[in-house]
Design a protein around this motif. Structure first.
Motif, PDB file in Angstrom:
ATOM      1  N   ILE A  35       0.821  -1.343  -0.221  1.00 41.92           N
ATOM      2  CA  ILE A  35      -0.013   0.055   0.241  1.00 41.92           C
ATOM      3  C   ILE A  35       0.997   1.250  -0.102  1.00 41.92           C
ATOM      4  O   ILE A  35       0.668   2.315  -0.707  1.00 41.92           O
ATOM      5  CB  ILE A  35      -0.960   0.047   1.198  1.00 41.92           C
ATOM      6  CG1 ILE A  35      -2.000  -0.982   1.098  1.00 41.92           C
ATOM      7  CG2 ILE A  35      -1.420   1.243   1.395  1.00 41.92           C
ATOM      8  CD1 ILE A  35      -2.560  -1.380   2.464  1.00 41.92           C
ATOM      9  N   ALA A  36       1.978   1.258   1.004  1.00 36.69           N
ATOM     10  CA  ALA A  36       2.844   2.525   0.887  1.00 36.69           C
ATOM     11  C   ALA A  36       3.411   2.607  -0.414  1.00 36.69           C
ATOM     12  O   ALA A  36       3.469   3.596  -0.867  1.00 36.69           O
ATOM     13  CB  ALA A  36       3.722   2.317   1.990  1.00 36.69           C
ATOM     14  N   THR A  37       3.896   1.726  -0.901  1.00 38.68           N
ATOM     15  CA  THR A  37       4.477   1.687  -2.388  1.00 38.68           C
ATOM     16  C   THR A  37       3.572   2.065  -3.672  1.00 38.68           C
ATOM     17  O   THR A  37       3.843   3.102  -4.173  1.00 38.68           O
ATOM     18  CB  THR A  37       5.146   0.381  -2.761  1.00 38.68           C
ATOM     19  OG1 THR A  37       5.995  -0.070  -1.803  1.00 38.68           O
ATOM     20  CG2 THR A  37       5.806   0.570  -4.091  1.00 38.68           C
ATOM     21  N   ALA A  38       2.320   1.585  -3.251  1.00 38.07           N
ATOM     22  CA  ALA A  38       1.264   2.021  -4.235  1.00 38.07           C
ATOM     23  C   ALA A  38       1.026   3.631  -4.179  1.00 38.07           C
ATOM     24  O   ALA A  38       1.090   4.321  -5.255  1.00 38.07           O
ATOM     25  CB  ALA A  38      -0.013   1.386  -4.174  1.00 38.07           C
ATOM     26  N   THR A  39       0.801   4.082  -3.000  1.00 38.60           N
ATOM     27  CA  THR A  39       0.759   5.391  -2.626  1.00 38.60           C
ATOM     28  C   THR A  39       1.902   6.296  -3.211  1.00 38.60           C
ATOM     29  O   THR A  39       1.608   7.435  -3.877  1.00 38.60           O
ATOM     30  CB  THR A  39       0.604   5.635  -1.110  1.00 38.60           C
ATOM     31  OG1 THR A  39      -0.261   4.569  -0.605  1.00 38.60           O
ATOM     32  CG2 THR A  39      -0.011   6.928  -0.990  1.00 38.60           C
ATOM     33  N   LYS A  40       3.079   5.967  -2.924  1.00 37.61           N
ATOM     34  CA  LYS A  40       4.191   6.558  -3.425  1.00 37.61           C
ATOM     35  C   LYS A  40       4.455   6.761  -4.628  1.00 37.61           C
ATOM     36  O   LYS A  40       4.649   7.723  -5.341  1.00 37.61           O
ATOM     37  CB  LYS A  40       5.553   5.886  -2.571  1.00 37.61           C
ATOM     38  CG  LYS A  40       6.839   6.859  -2.942  1.00 37.61           C
ATOM     39  CD  LYS A  40       7.870   6.290  -2.082  1.00 37.61           C
ATOM     40  CE  LYS A  40       7.824   7.128  -0.528  1.00 37.61           C
ATOM     41  NZ  LYS A  40       9.179   7.021   0.348  1.00 37.61           N
ATOM     42  N   LEU A  41       4.174   5.582  -5.520  1.00 41.72           N
ATOM     43  CA  LEU A  41       4.095   5.602  -6.966  1.00 41.72           C
ATOM     44  C   LEU A  41       3.371   6.551  -7.556  1.00 41.72           C
ATOM     45  O   LEU A  41       3.308   7.379  -8.325  1.00 41.72           O
ATOM     46  CB  LEU A  41       3.749   3.958  -7.311  1.00 41.72           C
ATOM     47  CG  LEU A  41       5.198   3.252  -7.970  1.00 41.72           C
ATOM     48  CD1 LEU A  41       4.440   1.954  -8.356  1.00 41.72           C
ATOM     49  CD2 LEU A  41       5.800   3.894  -9.086  1.00 41.72           C
ATOM     50  N   ASP A  42       1.916   6.343  -7.021  1.00 38.24           N
ATOM     51  CA  ASP A  42       0.812   7.267  -7.463  1.00 38.24           C
ATOM     52  C   ASP A  42       1.246   8.788  -7.455  1.00 38.24           C
ATOM     53  O   ASP A  42       1.017   9.417  -8.152  1.00 38.24           O
ATOM     54  CB  ASP A  42      -0.442   7.031  -6.676  1.00 38.24           C
ATOM     55  CG  ASP A  42      -1.749   7.359  -7.257  1.00 38.24           C
ATOM     56  OD1 ASP A  42      -1.858   7.130  -8.576  1.00 38.24           O
ATOM     57  OD2 ASP A  42      -2.402   8.044  -6.456  1.00 38.24           O
ATOM     58  N   GLN A  43       1.808   8.919  -6.228  1.00 34.92           N
ATOM     59  CA  GLN A  43       2.013  10.673  -5.906  1.00 34.92           C
ATOM     60  C   GLN A  43       3.137  10.888  -6.801  1.00 34.92           C
ATOM     61  O   GLN A  43       3.098  12.142  -7.457  1.00 34.92           O
ATOM     62  CB  GLN A  43       2.652  10.681  -4.465  1.00 34.92           C
ATOM     63  CG  GLN A  43       1.582  10.536  -3.407  1.00 34.92           C
ATOM     64  CD  GLN A  43       0.727  11.567  -2.917  1.00 34.92           C
ATOM     65  OE1 GLN A  43       0.969  12.753  -3.694  1.00 34.92           O
ATOM     66  NE2 GLN A  43      -0.240  11.359  -2.272  1.00 34.92           N
ATOM     67  N   ALA A  44       4.164  10.076  -7.127  1.00 37.26           N
ATOM     68  CA  ALA A  44       5.208  10.509  -8.024  1.00 37.26           C
ATOM     69  C   ALA A  44       4.677  10.619  -9.599  1.00 37.26           C
ATOM     70  O   ALA A  44       5.000  11.620 -10.123  1.00 37.26           O
ATOM     71  CB  ALA A  44       6.102   9.527  -8.034  1.00 37.26           C
ATOM     72  N   THR A  45       3.860   9.768  -9.767  1.00 38.96           N
ATOM     73  CA  THR A  45       3.142   9.656 -11.337  1.00 38.96           C
ATOM     74  C   THR A  45       2.361  10.928 -11.496  1.00 38.96           C
ATOM     75  O   THR A  45       2.603  11.814 -12.324  1.00 38.96           O
ATOM     76  CB  THR A  45       2.446   8.508 -11.500  1.00 38.96           C
ATOM     77  OG1 THR A  45       3.319   7.428 -11.411  1.00 38.96           O
ATOM     78  CG2 THR A  45       1.903   8.427 -13.030  1.00 38.96           C
ATOM     79  N   LYS A  46       1.596  11.230 -10.289  1.00 34.14           N
ATOM     80  CA  LYS A  46       0.433  12.548 -10.363  1.00 34.14           C
ATOM     81  C   LYS A  46       1.246  13.770 -10.465  1.00 34.14           C
ATOM     82  O   LYS A  46       0.929  14.777 -11.165  1.00 34.14           O
ATOM     83  CB  LYS A  46      -0.291  12.479  -9.231  1.00 34.14           C
ATOM     84  CG  LYS A  46      -1.504  11.476  -9.678  1.00 34.14           C
ATOM     85  CD  LYS A  46      -2.388  11.402  -8.549  1.00 34.14           C
ATOM     86  CE  LYS A  46      -3.455  10.321  -8.810  1.00 34.14           C
ATOM     87  NZ  LYS A  46      -4.151  10.197  -7.345  1.00 34.14           N
ATOM     88  N   SER A  47       2.703  13.788  -9.821  1.00 29.40           N
ATOM     89  CA  SER A  47       3.183  15.112  -9.506  1.00 29.40           C
ATOM     90  C   SER A  47       4.162  15.525 -10.892  1.00 29.40           C
ATOM     91  O   SER A  47       4.938  16.468 -10.427  1.00 29.40           O
ATOM     92  CB  SER A  47       4.072  14.871  -8.302  1.00 29.40           C
ATOM     93  OG  SER A  47       5.336  14.048  -8.381  1.00 29.40           O
ATOM     94  N   GLY A  48       3.955  14.881 -11.784  1.00 29.08           N
ATOM     95  CA  GLY A  48       4.779  15.365 -13.061  1.00 29.08           C
ATOM     96  C   GLY A  48       6.051  15.226 -13.350  1.00 29.08           C
ATOM     97  O   GLY A  48       6.924  15.601 -13.986  1.00 29.08           O
ATOM     98  N   VAL A  49       6.622  14.136 -12.217  1.00 25.56           N
ATOM     99  CA  VAL A  49       7.722  13.462 -12.654  1.00 25.56           C
ATOM    100  C   VAL A  49       8.152  13.009 -13.935  1.00 25.56           C
ATOM    101  O   VAL A  49       9.467  13.108 -14.412  1.00 25.56           O
ATOM    102  CB  VAL A  49       8.137  12.331 -11.305  1.00 25.56           C
ATOM    103  CG1 VAL A  49       9.230  11.588 -11.701  1.00 25.56           C
ATOM    104  CG2 VAL A  49       8.235  12.990 -10.060  1.00 25.56           C
TER     105      VAL A  49
ATOM    106  N   SER B  26       1.337   1.719 -16.431  1.00 27.10           N
ATOM    107  CA  SER B  26       1.282   1.732 -17.677  1.00 27.10           C
ATOM    108  C   SER B  26       1.567   3.017 -18.074  1.00 27.10           C
ATOM    109  O   SER B  26       2.060   3.433 -19.173  1.00 27.10           O
ATOM    110  CB  SER B  26      -0.389   1.572 -18.009  1.00 27.10           C
ATOM    111  OG  SER B  26      -0.973   2.429 -17.398  1.00 27.10           O
ATOM    112  N   ALA B  27       1.477   4.007 -17.113  1.00 28.45           N
ATOM    113  CA  ALA B  27       1.901   5.475 -17.323  1.00 28.45           C
ATOM    114  C   ALA B  27       3.563   5.650 -17.669  1.00 28.45           C
ATOM    115  O   ALA B  27       3.729   6.258 -18.472  1.00 28.45           O
ATOM    116  CB  ALA B  27       1.620   6.240 -16.029  1.00 28.45           C
TER     117      ALA B  27
END
Lengths: 358, 109
Positions: A130-144, A243-244
């Protein structure tokens, strides 16, 4: 002021709530699940306890922070990362996500290879995932994705590919467990042995056989069953993020054949200097930047112009398909120009000296 | 061949089809999409039946493994300069994600 932190609807969600607060540096009193001014003072939450109260207020009661209000807390998951520039911030985010993915994969492998499993160990793996999914999601959404180099993203892509396969093994193991439960022989240890008396299957299957007699299997199955919504959320986030980063490959510059750039002779008595016309341009902060390459007495250089005026000549290197401009150029300008140059490199850029100049 | 081996074989076949030639990949994706849609509906609510959850887990396992494989192969194709193949594989990963999302949309908050 004191804010109460509401527990999750189940133990797993409760862990996720605690993880989120930990990641923000919020210190909670475990006795009554409350946070006071001091507990929020050194956190990454904007406004400290007031920030938490503001997040809590989105649900109506600003004295109680509910799990679904965690996303409203000012500043994000990466708030603790101090960055000197947008570029280093993006790098820090993608590195943090890469490390989280690698760590979670290692935790899953440990779980799959351990000699025993229990509700605690399953819960621990879920927590990590869960923690990893959250971190990945945040990174992906933040324009990295759009703000880091291909090399940075490739490191995460490679980890994601391995992680995706490993988590597939985890789901597969749980599926095996469920199938055993659904079949009539669950709990009947003898029936998971073959005719020769050997354990049927190996690894996880053998453990299912061993643990069935103690009732642990049923407890674990019960835990998984009651956390199905968490599973679906985690799976959805992982597939979306993977997929992103995969689609980033689609957006990468595609080779279309070598591009030949004619160099112009700017010879003088002191120098043998060839330069190209502008290869890349960017409009940042109201200024127009143009960048080209140059060869000065055999040494590759880059020239930069700002609004048509000379803004410097820099050492310039092509490294592993990536263009590296000096850090003295403002990050926003540099990254935009480097991306365009990487596109030219992908096309097999050829610098052609003026006739008779070679 | 026992039940686990049969399922493992089915997974391998599915992956091979997904990564193989276009018609087989289309058929594999289409079948996967349908299965995900069915199972997504079957697990709505608090505690689904073990059979439904087992099916969900098996499909999620296939999707995750397939995604990992696709990313790896797309990167390898990109590194080898085979842009059309990298593009095709990356495109396939998008469609796999869309199909797999059927597993969770039913439960989304």
């Amino acid at each position: 002021m004191k804010i109460k932190v509401a527990p999750g609807a189940n133990p797993l969600e409760n862990l996720a709530v605690d993880d989120k607060l930990n990641s923000l540096g919020v210190t909670m009193d475990p006795l009554d699940r409350s946070v006071d001014d001091k507990g929020a003072q050194k956190s990454s939450v904007k406004g400290g306890i007031e920030g938490l109260a503001k997040a809590a207020a989105t649900g109506g009661d600003k004295k109680v922070l509910e799990p679904n209000e965690l996303g409203e807390i000012p500043l994000g998951f990466f708030a603790g990362i101090k960055a000197s520039s947008a570029e280093s911030q993006a790098k820090a985010k993608i590195e943090a996500a890469t490390q989280a993915v690698a760590g979670a994969r290692s935790a899953i492998v440990d779980f799959l290879e351990a000699s025993h499993f229990s509700v605690d160990s399953v819960s621990g793996v879920f927590r990590r995932v869960i923690a990893t999914a959250t971190k990945l999601d945040q990174a992906t959404k933040s324009g990295v994705i759009g703000f880091t180099t291909t090399a940075d993203r490739n490191a995460l892509r490679a980890e994601l590919a391995q992680y995706s396969k490993t988590i597939g093994q985890l789901w597969g193991s749980f599926a095996d467990l469920m199938n055993k439960q659904a079949l009539p022989f669950v709990g009947k240890r003898a029936e998971v042995y073959n005719n020769a008396g050997d354990a049927w299957g190996y690894g996880f299957e053998a453990r299912i056989a061993a643990e069935s007699a103690s009732g642990t299997t049923l407890e674990v199955l019960n835990f998984i069953t009651h956390n199905v919504s968490t599973l679906t959320d985690v799976h959805k986030m992982l597939m979306k993020c993977a997929s992103a980063y995969s689609s980033d490959l689609l957006a990468a510059p595609k080779p279309t054949g070598p591009k030949t750039v004619a160099m112009q002779d700017h010879s003088s008595l002191a120098h043998k200097y060839w330069a190209s016309s502008a290869l890349a341009s960017a409009q940042v902060g109201g200024s127009n930047y143009a960048l080209g390459v140059a060869i000065d007495n055999g040494v590759s250089k880059a020239w930069l112009a700002r609004d048509g005026e000379n803004a410097g000549v820099f050492p310039f290197t092509w490294v592993a398909g990536a263009a590296q401009l000096p850090s003295s150029i403002a990050p926003d300008v540099r990254i935009a120009l480097e991306k365009q140059l990487e596109g030219l490199l992908a096309q097999g850029l050829v610098l052609e000296p003026p006739a008779g100049g070679a | 061949m026992n039940e686990l081996e049969t399922r493992a074989d089915a997974g391998q076949v599915w992956l091979a089809e997904l990564l193989g030639d276009a018609p087989a990949a289309e058929a594999a994706l289409s079948a996967y999409d349908e299965s995900c849609s069915d199972v997504g509906r079957a697990i709505v609510g608090g505690a689904p039946a073990p059979e439904a959850l087992a099916r969900w887990l098996a499909l999620a396992s296939l999707g995750s493994r397939g995604m990992g494989e696709l990313i790896e192969r797309a990167m390898a194709a990109e590194a080898a300069g085979d842009a059309p193949k990298a593009t095709a594989l990356a495109d396939l990963s998008q469609r796999l994600q869309a199909a797999s999302s059927q597993l969770s949309t039913q439960n989304s908050k």
